[in-house]
Design a protein around this motif. Structure first.
Motif, short mmCIF file in Angstrom:
data_model
loop_
_atom_site.label_atom_id
_atom_site.label_comp_id
_atom_site.label_asym_id
_atom_site.label_seq_id
_atom_site.Cartn_x
_atom_site.Cartn_y
_atom_site.Cartn_z
N THR A 1 0.83 -1.24 0.09
CA THR A 1 0.06 0.24 -0.03
C THR A 1 0.84 1.25 -0.09
OG1 THR A 1 -0.12 -0.10 2.35
CG2 THR A 1 -1.73 -1.10 1.37
N SER A 2 2.17 1.23 0.12
CA SER A 2 2.97 2.35 0.31
C SER A 2 2.69 3.55 -0.86
CB SER A 2 4.51 1.99 0.48
OG SER A 2 4.85 1.21 -0.62
N ASN A 3 2.71 3.02 -1.94
CA ASN A 3 2.61 3.90 -3.31
C ASN A 3 1.22 4.15 -3.74
OD1 ASN A 3 5.52 4.25 -3.12
ND2 ASN A 3 5.69 2.24 -4.50
N ILE A 4 0.33 3.68 -3.25
CA ILE A 4 -0.98 3.98 -3.58
C ILE A 4 -1.64 5.50 -3.36
CG2 ILE A 4 -3.59 3.43 -3.23
CD1 ILE A 4 -2.69 0.46 -2.51
N ARG B 1 -1.83 7.85 5.58
CA ARG B 1 -0.63 7.25 6.66
C ARG B 1 -1.17 7.15 8.13
NH1 ARG B 1 2.44 10.27 3.06
NH2 ARG B 1 2.52 11.92 4.69
N ASP B 2 -1.75 8.47 8.38
CA ASP B 2 -2.12 8.73 10.00
C ASP B 2 -2.87 9.80 9.95
OD1 ASP B 2 -0.31 10.74 9.51
OD2 ASP B 2 1.24 9.63 10.28
N THR B 3 -3.42 10.17 11.32
CA THR B 3 -4.31 11.20 11.37
C THR B 3 -3.61 12.58 11.08
OG1 THR B 3 -5.09 9.91 13.27
CG2 THR B 3 -5.68 12.56 13.15
N HIS C 1 -1.67 12.77 8.40
CA HIS C 1 -1.75 13.04 6.93
C HIS C 1 -3.05 13.02 6.46
CE1 HIS C 1 -1.55 10.65 3.03
NE2 HIS C 1 -0.88 11.87 2.82
N PHE C 2 -4.22 12.74 7.20
CA PHE C 2 -5.63 12.83 6.97
C PHE C 2 -6.00 14.36 7.05
CE2 PHE C 2 -10.12 12.93 8.20
CZ PHE C 2 -10.75 12.45 6.96
N LEU C 3 -5.37 15.06 8.05
CA LEU C 3 -5.70 16.54 8.49
C LEU C 3 -4.96 17.33 7.28
CD1 LEU C 3 -5.49 16.57 12.30
CD2 LEU C 3 -7.47 16.49 10.92
N GLU C 4 -3.62 16.80 6.94
CA GLU C 4 -3.26 17.77 5.66
C GLU C 4 -3.95 17.60 4.33
OE1 GLU C 4 0.63 16.30 4.98
OE2 GLU C 4 1.36 16.67 7.11
N ILE C 5 -4.72 16.29 4.29
CA ILE C 5 -5.58 16.25 3.17
C ILE C 5 -6.51 17.17 3.19
CG2 ILE C 5 -7.13 14.57 1.89
CD1 ILE C 5 -5.08 12.49 2.43
N ILE C 6 -7.27 17.13 4.35
CA ILE C 6 -8.51 18.00 4.48
C ILE C 6 -8.06 19.46 4.15
CG2 ILE C 6 -10.12 18.95 6.15
CD1 ILE C 6 -10.15 16.13 7.48
N ASP C 7 -6.83 20.05 4.77
CA ASP C 7 -6.49 21.48 4.49
C ASP C 7 -6.21 21.52 3.15
OD1 ASP C 7 -6.39 21.99 7.28
OD2 ASP C 7 -4.18 21.65 7.57
#
Length: 142
Positions: A121-124, A129-131, A133-139
């Motif tokens: 899953t590392s290149n999908i 990756r973690d919380t 990273h999820f918050l970065e995506i939302i930003d």
């Protein structure tokens, strides 16, 4: 007693009796089944059978086989995590239960599965990756 809070890396000092009471309240609200006997030996045997099967088919190494099996396993434990962000009054702080799998029959099997699936899953691009990273995506979306 010291317990970990639900959010962050801090600890909360709690009364042992209150801690046990809060844990049982959560257990009683859930779908837990009460067992009349310890199933750990059965779980150990299931893991042994699984490991023996895949070793005999040469799909896992002897080293992994031996690592996966924990003959000294113990049952998992329910540990309350305190939601300190929900209340300032210690006696009113709600909890959620975390089932700790340390030293259980499946702990090492879980490490085996994780070590073999993580590279897949590392290149999908959709992998979170973690919380943080999820918050970065939302930003980024905002």
């Amino acid at each position: 007693m010291l317990r970990k809070q639900d959010k962050g890396n801090r600890f909360v000092a709690v009364d042992k009796e209150d801690d046990i009471k809060k844990a049982f309240e959560q257990i009683n609200k859930s779908n837990f089944d009460y067992l009349v006997s310890d199933k750990t030996d059965e779980h150990i045997q299931i893991v042994i059978d699984w490991s023996d099967k895949w070793l005999s088919r040469t799909q896992i190494s002897k080293a992994w086989h031996d690592f996966i099996i924990n003959k000294d396993a113990s049952p998992g434990k329910n540990v309350p995590l305190y939601k300190t962000h929900k209340s300032d009054t210690p006696s009113e702080i709600p909890v959620r239960l975390l089932t700790a799998g340390c030293n259980t029959a499946i702990e090492n099997l879980s490490l085996f599965v994780e070590s073999h699936t993580a590279p897949l899953t590392s290149n999908i691009k959709s992998r979170i990756r973690d919380t943080g990273h999820f918050l970065e995506i939302i930003d980024d979306i905002n």
